[in-house]
Enzyme design. Sequence first.
Site, PDB file in Angstrom:
ATOM      1  N   GLU A  98       0.853  -1.196   0.000  1.00 14.69           N
ATOM      2  CA  GLU A  98       0.000   0.000   0.000  1.00 14.69           C
ATOM      3  C   GLU A  98       0.889   1.247   0.000  1.00 14.69           C
ATOM      4  OE1 GLU A  98      -2.485   1.612  -0.667  1.00 14.69           O
ATOM      5  OE2 GLU A  98      -4.033   1.505   0.878  1.00 14.69           O
ATOM      6  N   ASP A  99       0.348   2.359  -0.473  1.00 14.73           N
ATOM      7  CA  ASP A  99       1.139   3.593  -0.477  1.00 14.73           C
ATOM      8  C   ASP A  99       1.180   4.237   0.912  1.00 14.73           C
ATOM      9  OD1 ASP A  99      -1.572   4.306  -0.553  1.00 14.73           O
ATOM     10  OD2 ASP A  99      -1.341   5.803  -2.142  1.00 14.73           O
ATOM     11  N   ASP A 102      -3.781   5.518   6.698  1.00 15.54           N
ATOM     12  CA  ASP A 102      -4.253   6.691   7.422  1.00 15.54           C
ATOM     13  C   ASP A 102      -5.172   6.225   8.556  1.00 15.54           C
ATOM     14  OD1 ASP A 102      -4.637   9.450   7.852  1.00 15.54           O
ATOM     15  OD2 ASP A 102      -6.383   9.498   6.540  1.00 15.54           O
ATOM     16  N   PHE A 151      -0.309  16.196   4.490  1.00 18.40           N
ATOM     17  CA  PHE A 151      -0.802  15.453   3.329  1.00 18.40           C
ATOM     18  C   PHE A 151       0.326  15.387   2.319  1.00 18.40           C
ATOM     19  CE2 PHE A 151      -3.137  14.377  -0.444  1.00 18.40           C
ATOM     20  CZ  PHE A 151      -4.146  13.545   0.026  1.00 18.40           C
ATOM     21  N   ARG A 164       1.064  12.083  -8.984  1.00 19.25           N
ATOM     22  CA  ARG A 164       1.557  10.717  -8.770  1.00 19.25           C
ATOM     23  C   ARG A 164       2.924  10.498  -9.418  1.00 19.25           C
ATOM     24  NH1 ARG A 164      -2.646   7.475  -6.752  1.00 19.25           N
ATOM     25  NH2 ARG A 164      -4.725   7.896  -7.551  1.00 19.25           N
TER      26      ARG A 164
HETATM   27  P1  IMP Z   1      -7.381   4.825   5.140  1.00 24.29           P
HETATM   28  O1  IMP Z   1      -6.199   4.185   5.836  1.00 24.29           O
HETATM   29  O2  IMP Z   1      -8.506   3.888   4.910  1.00 24.29           O
HETATM   30  O3  IMP Z   1      -7.829   6.084   5.830  1.00 24.29           O
HETATM   31  O4  IMP Z   1      -7.009   5.271   3.693  1.00 24.29           O
HETATM   32  C1  IMP Z   1      -5.753   5.323   3.213  1.00 24.29           C
HETATM   33  C2  IMP Z   1      -5.871   5.902   1.821  1.00 24.29           C
HETATM   34  O5  IMP Z   1      -6.137   7.310   1.909  1.00 24.29           O
HETATM   35  C3  IMP Z   1      -4.565   5.763   1.087  1.00 24.29           C
HETATM   36  O6  IMP Z   1      -4.519   4.579   0.332  1.00 24.29           O
HETATM   37  C4  IMP Z   1      -4.562   6.991   0.225  1.00 24.29           C
HETATM   38  O7  IMP Z   1      -5.231   6.744  -0.980  1.00 24.29           O
HETATM   39  C5  IMP Z   1      -5.345   8.025   0.990  1.00 24.29           C
HETATM   40  N1  IMP Z   1      -4.447   8.958   1.722  1.00 24.29           N
HETATM   41  C6  IMP Z   1      -4.372   9.132   3.068  1.00 24.29           C
HETATM   42  N2  IMP Z   1      -3.462  10.062   3.383  1.00 24.29           N
HETATM   43  C7  IMP Z   1      -2.917  10.472   2.224  1.00 24.29           C
HETATM   44  C8  IMP Z   1      -1.867  11.428   1.897  1.00 24.29           C
HETATM   45  O8  IMP Z   1      -1.245  12.088   2.735  1.00 24.29           O
HETATM   46  N3  IMP Z   1      -1.596  11.557   0.567  1.00 24.29           N
HETATM   47  C9  IMP Z   1      -2.232  10.863  -0.412  1.00 24.29           C
HETATM   48  N4  IMP Z   1      -3.199   9.967  -0.149  1.00 24.29           N
HETATM   49  C10 IMP Z   1      -3.541   9.772   1.157  1.00 24.29           C
HETATM   50 MG    MG Z   2      -4.514   4.375  -1.769  1.00 25.83          MG
END
Ligand code: IMP
Ligand code: MG
Length: 174
Positions: A98-99, A102, A151, A164
């Site tokens: 995963e990238d 959050d 962010f 990206r």
């Molecule tokens: P979560 O953990 O379900 O809240 O979601 C994570 C997703 O939110 C990641 O896969 C990203 O697509 C997006 N995301 C959260 N923070 C960032 C950020 O700082 N930059 C870019 N995408 C983010």
């Molecule tokens: Mg993502």
Amino acid sequence: MEKYRKRILYSRDVIDQRVKALAGQVSRDFSGKDLIVVGVLKGSFIFMADLIRAMTIPCTIDFIRLASYGSATVSSGKVRITKDIETPITGRDVLVVEDIIDTGLTLAFLKEKLLERNPRTLRFCTLIDKKHRREVAFQSDYVGFDLDQGFVVGYGLDFDEKARYLPDVYVLEE
Ligand code: IMP
Ligand code: MG
């Protein structure tokens, strides 16, 4: 995104070092295993490409795409699979890439879904981990960078589908 300034947070050299270190760890941990690396689209594609090329063990790859209901910035907690992997994972060793994590909602959902298919092992690797932002408990097995706030974009990560392609990771500032 025009209203933000971008400041380099992780340069391509720093990223390269971390990715190589992670690849070393993964290669040791999965040596001799039947490894399938699953990238979470779209954000992980550059990280995953670098990671698997720095690994010293064979793997197969697949991709999955998830969407969360709600706005781009506020996760609603309801996640669904919009493109599933095409590889059976039952009895196999799976590493999800995963990238960024959050709230943890996306990967908590994905973990539950993939466990239903009975992989032999299921591990997670994220480039960036915003641990303090969790709304549900989720721990990644491999983490490139811990991030407290901000962010970030670049190296696969986007803001509204932009940025990206940038080779470094930037933090957006007002
Ligand atoms: P979560 O953990 O379900 O809240 O979601 C994570 C997703 O939110 C990641 O896969 C990203 O697509 C997006 N995301 C959260 N923070 C960032 C950020 O700082 N930059 C870019 N995408 C983010
Ligand atoms: Mg993502």
